[in-house]
Each structure stands twice: as structure tokens, then as C-alpha cells.
Design an enzyme around this catalytic site. Structure first.
Site, PDB file in Angstrom:
ATOM      1  CB  SER A   1       6.936  -6.286   7.359  1.00 34.42           C
ATOM      2  OG  SER A   1       6.159  -5.131   7.365  1.00 34.42           O
TER       3      SER A   1
ATOM      4  CG  ASP B   1       5.270  -5.621  10.144  1.00 31.21           C
ATOM      5  OD1 ASP B   1       6.342  -5.882  10.717  1.00 31.21           O
ATOM      6  OD2 ASP B   1       4.516  -6.498   9.685  1.00 31.21           O
TER       7      ASP B   1
ATOM      8  NE  ARG C   1      -1.843  -0.851   3.676  1.00 30.00           N
ATOM      9  CZ  ARG C   1      -2.191  -0.243   4.796  1.00 30.00           C
ATOM     10  NH1 ARG C   1      -3.407   0.247   4.944  1.00 30.00           N
ATOM     11  NH2 ARG C   1      -1.330  -0.124   5.786  1.00 30.00           N
TER      12      ARG C   1
HETATM   13 MG    MG Z   1       0.470  -6.409   8.379  1.00 31.98          MG
END
Ligand code: MG
Ligand code: ADP
Length: 921
Positions: free
Chosen positions: A611, A665, A550
Site C-alpha cells: 500500500s 490495498d 500480515r
Molecule cells: Mg489497511
């Protein structure tokens, strides 16, 4: 007068509806923990949790206590769908006085019957067999059952009143009597007499009796239900329309609150004969019924049974005729004094009268046998009365059945219920219209249910053998299920050990010299503070490494945080292609987003949530250590990710990209929750993967210079155990799942916990259980062989379904092309629960190590801290968070840990890190 009598014996439809409602209410009352003692419909749990599935096989002994008889039966099942069981039986008449004598004498007699029967049926060559011979005991009295083989007699009925039995466990009494026989039988002393219907029994077969093991006790109604069940056609209701009246059905176990059993179904013995003992039936009770009740041995009790049981129908007719004679409505030309004699008119005679509807010759014959000289008109009227009494009984049976059916339909949350109903008894067999009335009236009263009536052929005896067989099948299955699942079940000590190992690996990971060998990397993030709420501005954020990639625009204002975002797909070819392709794709997405948001000219600071494990050198400099979660783009490992992104921007001529910070993250999650709760100093992710971060003292971080303050450490705990320290808890299933991933041997802790793997673990367990014929009767399930076909979200659906309202699960079963029985789905749920529970517990063990370290770091007796959490598994699974928190309390009792769900932590968090950094700058 005749018309009035007939009218009083017919119950109008609206009254039947009301009665059905009352019956349902009383059923609920009988099942409820709080009200069951007041309920007239007793709803006794039977501990029979399954109907036969046709695979049962072996020899089963049954002994049935009947009115003045003991029936013994040996059933051999062949596992062929129960289509052709072999049966041998024998009936023993009970001697005078036993029914009212001492309890011990009764059970001794039963044991002798068994002994005698075995001596005659089982040949001596098989007597050497060591196998136990399971026995099912049909005991048709009200019992408080607490196990399949444990039942206290509540009260005698049907003419029995043996002393010293009420309140005792009758299974125990029978087993002791059998064992005693065995000891007493010296062989030489045994007399071998013809026992057929004779009292003189001798203890004989010594080798046989010691094998007999009372496995199950049941009511005759349950036996009937079981008899009617065959492969692929479970029978879930039974109605006994005999001298007495009763009904049983398979109820949702969690609704049977009088037992601990909560999963699956359990057969409930309604004992509906007592319905109406609280007066609820008074408006349909006629003066004739009152007379019958008054003359019975238990006035005021079993009011429903006295309206429908064949023990009473003849008597009701007699009283009706007596009444009408007194009113001079019948028998005006004959002396009817004989009708004053109790029991003179039997139900059998009543049935003979009404089964010949067209002629009155039969009526005349029956009445003349009694010594009456009826006129033609008398005969017609007697026939009408008989028809009314028996027709009413059938109608009331149908009403009771309708109540059961509607209750089942409702409690299974179904719109329509299709069910098989076993029926048995004198009235069912003797009254030609019984079945028709039962079917049509129950359909009228419970239109949402479709009942198929099945005649019970061999009585309750064969059913009792089935119960016994099913009990043994379930017992064996349970043993094997436990065997399969045992390695996945962790106890407190196991979890404490995991906690200690995590703590050890954390220390290794933090140490300058030991870091390289630790499986938990403990990566410094260069995030040294959590938000204080004064951060302001507009930021761009990227989120890579979750399910979606995103791009976000985050506005941090005095009023709070607002965001706009766009999801972009990263095709697998790019995830696993070259690094250049991957980062070019990312830049293209950013450009698209900026265009859509009309941000092209702005030069906003960008926070990058990335992440994957990185060796961070600064806030905006981070070397990728390795890919996880299905990424494997080439030429990236060892590179500075921020640099790769900037290079791509250059290639794409995207000037004005200002990358301020790269964050994991977990850190983003902690930061976003920290904006709302200053105590939030831990971040936790349980989604596709799992990871955690927390605020560590700088002086403990051996891998970064400086002693002051704290720094957020990205633990990368998913790799915990990659050095073999967790090998002892990995199961066969974990190893199979690991082997089929793109990174075998890596991220071993994660593979026990996170969403990417739980479904796979479950799938492999299901495959194993199918192979062992514990599931789906061993039928192969080709679709289940497909990797990843069992999604982790299925665990949520399956575990959520309390009482297994099959509606939600059916979609899953269809998708997997599984032909699952109800029991299969109960077992599937147990597998899911085991796997998700272990995941939550392991996650808690990891977290316990973290909070305990923080508490010790700060020299506190008690630590209060908040964990910011993100991840769909944590958020949507019905029990994961509960199990996690409960286990954490056990493992770290001195820490008071709250959990705060992060809303879009990776987006918001990245922006906040950028903001905190800008503020600091
Ligand atoms: Mg996630
Ligand atoms: P990510 O961790 O990739 O950022 P999520 O937090 O959304 O993404 O987690 C996605 C994972 O959550 C998937 O692997 C999926 O297996 C699991 N998941 C999705 N829906 C559910 C659900 N209803 N219950 C449990 N797990 C789910």
C-alpha cells in the site's frame, strides 16, 4: 382524635418512595417533546447552560421583582473565584395597585427603580464609560423561555395580575421601558427626590440607563443555584423553601427535548409546585389541606406547593386546630372562634412554636396573643400539630429532592452522584430541623446520591448577577471558539471547489503529457477485471503498508473464501532502515508462516498487497515512487518491489516463491467487495492513510497503451494538493501537523483526512484553545504537548458519548492528565466533531469527483455504483461514514452510491487478483 390527626399528617416511608417515583415520572413527562404539555411538573428550560467557574468579572446589574417590592442590586465580580463580590442594593416598595394594574405601568416602575438606583450608585465620572451594563432580570413567574433573554409569561401568580403581559416577551417589555425612560429623561425635568422605599421616583441618570442591556431573565430558583456555585465547586441543584416552593437543576441538554440544545447541560426550572394537580397526591392530602386549597385563590392548583410552601403552613395548622376544636379535642375551656379567621395563624408563629420544643411557654404566648386561653394540655397538642405539619413539609421537600437526585444520577449514567445543593427560603432558615430532615430523608430515598447542602447567603440577586456574568463569559467564549474553528468549517461551495479541483487533477494524472505534474498520480494497476465468482484455488497473500504486516493463506472454493493469517511486527528500525533489511525481514516472516501452516513444500501463487504509491509496469512489476505512512527504508524508491522481494528470497534461499501480482490495498478492497457485489468498481481506504481506486476506461488512460476495456486506476489521492492547489483550505493547524511529519509538504490531502493525523490536528487545536484560556481555564497541560498523545480513536469515543456520559471520556482525560470540567469536555467534543466532519466531507468531495467522472465516462444520466471500503477510521468512527455519505449525496446527486465494508480486503483482494490473473492466464 389528636392521634388520628397526627397520623393523617405523617406520610409513611413506603408512600414517600411511591411519591418519589411519581415525581420522576412527571419530570420525564415534562421533558419529553411529546408529553410535556400534559405534565404537571413543567420542567421549563432556562437556557442557562453553565454554572460560574470563578473567572467572571465586571459590573452586573440585577433587578428582582418580588412580592410587592422591586429589588435592585449592583454586583462587582473580580474574577477571583467569586469569593468576595462587592454588592450594593436597594429595595423599592411597589405602590398600591401596580400589581393588578396595567403591565406598562409595572415595567415603567421597574425601569424607574433601575434609573434611580444607578443615579445613586454609579458615580458620574464612570458614567462616561461606553461599556454596556448587563442586567439580569429575576422574574419569579412561570415563563416559556426560548432564549436566555427571551421569555413569554405563561401566567401570573403570587398576587400579580397585570394586564397585557401574559403571552408577551417580558425581557422585551423591560428593555423597552428602560429605553423609553432614557428618551423621556430630559435632565432638567428630572426631580431628585429621596427614593428610599418611596414611589416618587424620577428618571435621572441619562448617561447610565442607555448602557443597560437586559441580558438574562431567570427564575429566583436559578439565582439561588448560581449563588452557591464557586470555583471548583459547581452547585447543580437548588431548592427554594419559601412562601412558594420550587427547585431547579442542571439536566443533560439532550434530554430537554423542548429545546434545540443538544450538547452539554441546561438548567431546568422544575416548577414542581404543580405536582399533584392531576390527583396523584390525593391519598396524602388531609381534610385540612382541602380546606386550605378551597380557601385559596387558585383551588385545585399547586397542590404540592400548598403542602410545603410557608404561605400555607400556618393555614394548615389553623384548619387542623379548627377541626380538633370542633371535635372537642382541644380548647375546650376557651373560645376558639378567632381560629375561623383566615390567615390569623402565620407560619412565623408556627415556627416559633416548634423551634422551642422543650417548653410550652412560647406556645402559650403565641396563643394568648391570638386571644386564646390555652390549657397546658392544649399547648402540648398545638405544638404536636405544628410539628407534624412543618415536619411533613420538610419530608416532602426531601422526597422531591430525592427524585431530582436519582433522576440526575440515572441520566448521567453514574453509579453514584455527588452533588451540591443550594437551599434557601423562609422555611429553611426558620425551621431548625429542616436541613437535618432534608438531608436524612433524601439520603434514605436516594441512597445512590450524596448531596451536600449549601446555604444560599445573598439570595437570588447575587445569583442573577452570576447568571448574567456567565452568559457574557459564554458569549465571548463562543465568539472566540468560532474564530478558532471557522477555518476548519467548509461550506457547500468550498466542497464543490475541492471536487472540481480533484476532477482537474484526475484528468492531469491520466494524461500522458500532464501526468508528471499532477498531484494525483492516477497509477495504472494492470487489474482489468473484477472477480466473477468462478475463481478457485489456494493463494498466499502479503499485506504491507497498513498498521500490521500480515501473511495470509487464502482458500477460494465453491463455498466461499476462507483465510488463515499471522500478524508480524515490523520494528521501526526496520521500517526506517535499509531496503535489504526490510525485505529480508518479510521473507523470514513468510518462511515462519509457511512452517506454521505446514506449507513449506507448496508452491502457491502469491499476491502482494503493497500500500504505497507504485508506478506499475505490469501486474507483477511495480516501481516504488515514494514511501508514505512512516516508512523510509533506503534504496527502495525507484526499484521494482517484486524484484526486491524475489532478491530477498534468493538471499534467504527461499526457493519456490511465485509472486504473481502486486496490488495496492485500495485495489484489494475493491476486488474483495467485487467478489460479493459485481457493481463494486471503486475501492476506498480511510485508515492510517487514505486512498481510492476505480475502474477507468482504457481509452482515457493516456499512460498505458490500448483503448479497449477498463483498467483499475490507483489514484494515490492522498497526495492531492501537494502542488499547492488546496492551499486555500489548509489551516494553521494543518500546517503545524504537516511540519512535524517525516514528509512535510507531501500527502497533504491525506493529512486532512486519515487516522494518522486527525488526533494530531485535534491536539493542536486543544493546545491553542488552552493558550487562549478557552479550555481548562488556561491551565497548562504538559502531557498534551506530547506528539501523537491524542489518538484518533479518542475522537470516536468522545463523539460517541451522547450527552457526554463522562464515564467513557474520563479514561481519556486521565490518560492525558487533563483536569477537564464538564464544559471543557463539551468543547473538546465540538473540536473532535469539527475535525472529523471536515475529514468526511473532504473525502466525499474526492469521491464525488470519481463517481461523476465514471457517470460521464459511461454517458449515463444516473450511475449506480458500489464503493468497497476498508479502514478502521471509516469503520469505527461513529459519524464518519454517515457524514461522508450525506455529503456525497449533496455533491453528486445523480449518482446512487452504495457502500460495502470490506472484510480483510487487502488479504482477500490480493489473492483474488492472483486468482483473476491465473484464470485469465
Ligand atoms: Mg489497511
Ligand atoms: P491501516 O490503514 O494501517 O491498514 P487501519 O485501517 O486499521 O489500518 O487504520 C488504522 C488507523 O485507524 C489508525 O491510524 C488509528 O488512528 C485509526 N483508528 C483506530 N481505532 C480507531 C477508532 N476507534 N476510531 C477511529 N479511528 C481509529
Amino acid at each position: 382524635q389528636i392521634q388520628r390527626a397526627l397520623r393523617s399528617l405523617s406520610v409513611p416511608l413506603d408512600r414517600l418512595h411511591i411519591m418519589k417515583g411519581h415525581m420522576m415520572q412527571d419530570m420525564c413527562r415534562g421533558l419529553s417533546r411529546y408529553t410535556h404539555t400534559q405534565a404537571k411538573v413543567r420542567m421549563l428550560p432556562t437556557y442557562i447552560c453553565s454554572t460560574p467557574n470563578g473567572t467572571e468579572k465586571g459590573n452586573f446589574l440585577v433587578v428582582e421583582l418580588c412580592q410587592s417590592q422591586v429589588r435592585t442590586l449592583l454586583v462587582t465580580l473580580y474574577g477571583d473565584g467569586n469569593l468576595s463580590p462587592q454588592m450594593m442594593y436597594k429595595i423599592f416598595d411597589m405602590p398600591e395597585g401596580i400589581m393588578q394594574g396595567e403591565g406598562e405601568a409595572l415595567f415603567d416602575f421597574i425601569a424607574q427603580c433601575i434609573s434611580q438606583f444607578l443615579a445613586e450608585t454609579i458615580s458620574s465620572d464612570s458614567s462616561s464609560s461606553e461599556e454596556r451594563l448587563p442586567l439580569g432580570f429575576v422574574f419569579p413567574f412561570s415563563c416559556r423561555q426560548t432564549q436566555l433573554d427571551k421569555a413569554e409569561l405563561i401566567s401570573w401568580s403570587k398576587g400579580f395580575s397585570c394586564s397585557g403581559v401574559v403571552g408577551k416577551d417580558v425581557v422585551q417589555l423591560l428593555q423597552s421601558a428602560i429605553d423609553k425612560q432614557e428618551v423621556g429623561s430630559g435632565g432638567a425635568g428630572g426631580r431628585w427626590l429621596s427614593p428610599w422605599r418611596s414611589w416618587k421616583l424620577s428618571p435621572f441618570a441619562p448617561g447610565q440607563l442607555s448602557r443597560v442591556n437586559v441580558v438574562a431573565l431567570m427564575n429566583d430558583t436559578v439565582g439561588t443555584m448560581m449563588t452557591c456555585s464557586t470555583e471548583g465547586r459547581p452547585c447543580e441543584v437548588a431548592v427554594v423553601a419559601d412562601k412558594g416552593s420550587n427547585c431547579c437543576f442542571m439536566a443533560e441538554a439532550h434530554l430537554v427535548e423542548t429545546t434545540e440544545e443538544t450538547s452539554g447541560r441546561m438548567c431546568v426550572n422544575t416548577e414542581w409546585g404543580c405536582f399533584g394537580d392531576d390527583g396523584i397526591l390525593n391519598d396524602i392530602i388531609t381534610p385540612y389541606d382541602e380546606c386550605v386549597d378551597q380557601e385559596s385563590s387558585n383551588p385545585g392548583e399547586k397542590r404540592f406547593e400548598k403542602l410545603v410552601g410557608s404561605l400555607y403552613l400556618g393555614e394548615i395548622v389553623r384548619h387542623a386546630l379548627l377541626g380538633l376544636t370542633a371535635e372537642k379535642a382541644i380548647f375546650t375551656g376557651t373560645d376558639a372562634a378567632v381560629l375561623k379567621q383566615k390567615g390569623v395563624f402565620t407560619t412565623q408563629q408556627v415556627l416559633e412554636i416548634i423551634n422551642n420544643e422543650d417548653s410550652t411557654t412560647e406556645v402559650k404566648r403565641v396563643l394568648e396573643v391570638l386571644g386564646l386561653q390555652p390549657s397546658e394540655r392544649d399547648c402540648g397538642r398545638v405544638q404536636q400539630i405544628c410539628r407534624a405539619v412543618v415536619g411533613r413539609a420538610a419530608t416532602l421537600y426531601a422526597t422531591g429532592l430525592a427524585a431530582i437526585l436519582s433522576y440526575m444520577c440515572r441520566s448521567r449514567e453514574m453509579e453514584q452522584l455527588m452533588v451540591n445543593v443550594g437551599v434557601e427560603g423562609e422555611l429553611y432558615q426558620g425551621y431548625t430541623r429542616f436541613e437535618e430532615i432534608l438531608q436524612s430523608v433524601s439520603k434514605l430515598l436516594a441512597p445512590e446520591c450524596l448531596a451536600t447542602l449549601l446555604p444560599s447567603r445573598d439570595g437570588s440577586g447575587r445569583g442573577a448577577a452570576m447568571v448574567t456574568a456567565v452568559a457574557l463569559r459564554l458569549e465571548a467564549q463562543r465568539r472566540e471558539v468560532n474564530e478558532v474553528l471557522a477555518p476548519l468549517r467548509l461550506n457547500h461551495a468550498d466542497l464543490e471547489k475541492v471536487q472540481a479541483l480533484m476532477r482537474q487533477e484526475m484528468e492531469l494524472g491520466l494524461g500522458r503529457d500532464t501526468n508528471a505534474t499532477a498531484s494525483v498520480r492516477m497509477l495504472p494497476t494492470f487489474v482489468c477485471g473484477t472477480p466473477d465468482g468462478t475463481e478457485r484455488g489456494d493463494f498466499l497473500a502479503l499485506d504491507l503498508g497498513g498498521t500490521n504486516f500480515r501473511v495470509l493463506l487464502v482458500r477460494v472454493t465453491e463455498e466461499g473464501i476462507s483465510m488463515a493469517s499471522e500478524i508480524y511486527v515490523i520494528p521501526t528500525t526496520i521500517m526506517q532502515g535499509t531496503g535489504e533489511e526490510l525485505f529480508d525481514h518479510i521473507i523470514e516472516c513468510i518462511m515462519d508462516f509457511q512452517m506454521k501452516q505446514k506449507l513449506a513444500m507448496d508452491n502457491l501463487p502469491l499476491g502482494f498487497t503493497f500500500s504505497f504509491p507504485c508506478q506499475q509496469v505490469g501486474l507483477d512489476k511495480a516501481l516504488l515512487l515514494n514511501w508514505t505512512k512512516g516508512f523510509s527504508a533506503s534504496d527502495c524508491v525507484g526499484q521494482d518491489v517484486v524484484h526486491l522481494l524475489r532478491n530477498a528470497a534468493q538471499r534467504k534461499q527461499h526457493v519456490g516463491l511465485q509472486v504473481v501480482a502486486l496490488v495496492n490495498d485500495t485495489v484489494g478492497t475493491m476486488m474483495s467487495c467485487g467478489y460479493d457485489d459485481p457493481r463494486c468498481e471503486i475501492g476506498l481506504i480511510v485508515g492510517t492513510g487514505t486512498n481510492a481506486c476505480y475502474m477507468e476506461e482504457m481509452k482515457n488512460v493516456g499512460t498505458v497503451e490500448g483503448e479497449q476495456g477498463r483498467m483499475c486506476i490507483n489514484m494515490e489521492w492522498g497526495a492531492f494538493g501537494d502542488n499547492g492547489c488546496l492551499d486555500h483550505i489548509f489551516t494553521h493547524f494543518d500546517r503545524v501537523v504537516d511540519d512535524s511529519t517525516i514528509n512535510p509538504g507531501k500527502q497533504r490531502f491525506e493529512k486532512l483526512i486519515s487516522g494518522m493525523y486527525l488526533g494530531e490536528i485535534v491536539r493542536h487545536i486543544l493546545l491553542e484553545m488552552t493558550e487562549r484560556e478557552l479550555l481548562f481555564q488556561g491551565r497548562p497541560c504538559p502531557k498534551l504537548q506530547t506528539k501523537n498523545i491524542f489518538q484518533t480513536k479518542f475522537l470516536s469515543t468522545i463523539e460517541l458519548s451522547n450527552g457526554l456520559a463522562l464515564r467513557q471520556i474520563r479514561a481519556i482525560l486521565q490518560e492525558l492528565e487533563l483536569d477537564a470540567s464538564f464544559e471543557d469536555s463539551v468543547l473538546m467534543r465540538e473540536v473532535c466533531q469539527t475535525v472529523s466532519l471536515r475529514a468526511a466531507q473532504l473525502c466525499a468531495a474526492g469521491l464525488a469527483a470519481v463517481v461523476e467522472k465514471m457517470r460521464e465516462n459511461r454517458g449515463l444520466d444516473q450511475l449506480s455504483v458500489t464503493v468497497g471500503v476498508d479502514g478502521t477510521l471509516y469503520k469505527l468512527h461513529p459519524c464518519f461514514s454517515y457524514n461522508l455519505q450525506k455529503t456525497l449525496k449533496d455533491l453528486a446527486p445523480n449518482c446512487n452510491v452504495s457502500f460495502l465494508l470490506s472484510e480483510d480486503g487487502s488479504g482477500k483482494g490480493a489473492a483474488l487478483v492472483a486468482a483473476v490473473a491465473s484464470r485469465a492466464a
